[in-house]
Write an enzyme that holds these catalytic residues in place. Structure first.
Site, PDB file in Angstrom:
ATOM      1  N   CYS A 131       0.830  -1.213   0.000  1.00 57.03           N
ATOM      2  CA  CYS A 131       0.000   0.000   0.000  1.00 57.03           C
ATOM      3  C   CYS A 131       0.862   1.260   0.000  1.00 57.03           C
ATOM      4  CB  CYS A 131      -0.929  -0.022   1.214  1.00 57.03           C
ATOM      5  SG  CYS A 131      -1.814   1.526   1.500  1.00 57.03           S
ATOM      6  N   CYS A 189       0.323   3.479   3.042  1.00 51.95           N
ATOM      7  CA  CYS A 189       0.957   2.898   4.229  1.00 51.95           C
ATOM      8  C   CYS A 189       2.450   3.232   4.257  1.00 51.95           C
ATOM      9  CB  CYS A 189       0.774   1.389   4.242  1.00 51.95           C
ATOM     10  SG  CYS A 189      -0.959   0.845   4.290  1.00 51.95           S
TER      11      CYS A 189
END
Length: 438
Positions: free
Chosen positions: A63, A66
């Site tokens: 991600c 993230c």
């Protein structure tokens, strides 16, 4: 000696059967030196039970959001670990440990949850290190702190984060403000002093009790309320004092104004840091004190040109410029008082307000894409995703109503998703994960 041997043997056996219990104690060092703890299925439950406050980042290695959040948490971790009531930051690969992800209903990445004495609460606050620290300190604080001496009051004010207003109740029962303290918990500090001296009364500038004093340390402002301590009047005082008398317009204060339904008297200056602008700001504060039904804000074109231009600052170069803004897409100029002269600006502000209250106004509309872009960034990517979904859904319904052989809604949705990706990432899975990004 035999009992000690048995106890040691049981402890060794327990650690081998449940390695997570011992590992939580070992990871206490991570809390002390401020490192982000790496959790997995073996130590998650023991870590949650070991720390009073632990913020867990449920992430996925692929991600993009993230990856950008991770260094922000690394910066905040040592600061939060050093608090009087430490807050530990941890992370869990939710894409790998799916059982835990399902248990805590993780449906997007990154998702942040604050565990308070083991109870999970969704964290939807800011994620930049300094703002995250400010927000979490308030998050874990008592609703109303009880102070028993002058030194306790001083310690409370010193420890409170200066980004938030501080409400000090003198001669008040905490139950009087507890409801409002809970309501505005994330926006202010609340306390009640049970015992204090005359020196405290002089220091905080009140001459009788009960009294509620509010401090704005960042703006060097203070105000006192003597009652009546009924819900309506007390609530108005607390709400109206969540913001300083004159609000500097920036990303953070603009988002705070979204929770206030009062009209905004907005003053646009060429440079808010100039000496003449600082004198004008003092006049705005005086006007704000006498007109609590309005919010007074100001912005310098030099400080935030895009925001000022949305109100036509690029067309009218005569500053300072005054307008009334409803916080949405409309604003009003007062006929004859669109700008201030150099002389006697206090009287001009009074006449501007008088003209507004008498309805001598001209309605105008916010202009330029820059303002709309800013509003999108303020409300967050989640709202954008919802908007895109609704548009796609409407297009799908329209196509079905036309009874086409091949529905175009799905293709349209994919096209919109692709265009919406600010990082150029085409992964459908990561796009779904971004729904949780604020």
């Amino acid at each position: 000696m035999g009992r000690l041997t048995i106890l040691c043997g049981l402890l060794f056996l327990l650690c081998n059967l449940k390695p997570g219990i011992c590992s939580a104690a070992d990871q206490l060092k991570g809390k002390l030196d401020g490192r982000v703890l790496e959790l997995d299925e073996s130590n998650f439950d023991s870590a949650i039970s070991s720390f009073s406050y632990i913020l867990v980042d449920f992430y996925a290695p692929w991600c993009g959001h993230c990856k950008r959040l991770s260094p922000q948490l690394d910066k905040a971790a040592p600061i939060l670990a050093g608090l009087k009531d430490p807050i530990v930051i941890a992370k869990l690969d939710a894409d790998k440990f799916t059982t835990l992800a399902r248990k805590y209903e993780i449906d997007g990445y990154p998702t942040l949850k604050l565990f308070i004495h083991g109870v999970p609460v969704d964290y939807r606050g800011p994620r930049k290190p300094d703002l995250l620290v400010h927000y979490l300190k308030k998050f874990v604080a008592p609703d109303v702190s009880i102070l028993g001496s002058d030194s306790a009051i001083s310690d409370f004010v010193e420890a409170a984060d200066t980004e938030f207003p501080i409400y000090l109740g003198f001669g008040l029962n905490e139950t009087v403000i507890s409801y409002l303290a809970i309501k505005y918990k994330q926006k202010a500090w609340f306390s009640v002093a049970k015992d204090f001296s005359e020196d405290a009364m002089v220091l905080y500038d009140f001459d009788k009790v009960p009294a509620l004093v509010v401090l704005h340390p960042s703006y060097n402002e203070q105000s006192t309320f003597y009652g009546p301590f009924e819900d309506e009047f007390l609530g108005d005082f607390i709400k109206q004092n969540l913001l300083p008398l004159a609000v500097p317009m920036n990303q953070e204060t603009l988002s705070q104004l979204g929770f206030d339904d009062r009209k905004i008297v907005l003053t646009i200056m060429e440079d808010a840091n100039e000496e003449k602008s600082q004198k004008l700001i003092k006049l705005l504060k005086a006007a704000a004190s006498a007109n609590r039904d309005l919010v007074f804000g100001y912005v310098g074109v030099k400080q935030w040109e895009e925001f000022a231009d949305a109100f036509g600052a690029n067309k009218n170069k005569k500053f300072p410029k005054l307008i009334i803004w409803n916080g949405d897409e409309e604003y009003f100029s007062v006929i004859g008082y669109e700008s201030l002269d150099e002389e006697d600006q206090g009287s001009q502000i009074s006449r501007f307000l008088e003209g507004y209250r008498e309805g001598r106004t001209e309605k105008k509309m916010i202009e330029g894409p820059s303002f709309k872009d800013h509003m999108m960034s303020t409300i967050g990517i989640g709202a954008v995703v919802i908007f895109v979904f609704l548009v796609a859904l409407l297009m799908l319904i329209r196509s079905l109503c036309k009874d086409d052989d091949e529905p175009r809604g799905a293709d349209t949705r994919r096209d919109i998703d692709h265009d919406d990706s600010s990082d150029g990432e085409s992964s459908d899975t990561e796009h779904e994960a971004r729904k949780k990004e604020d």
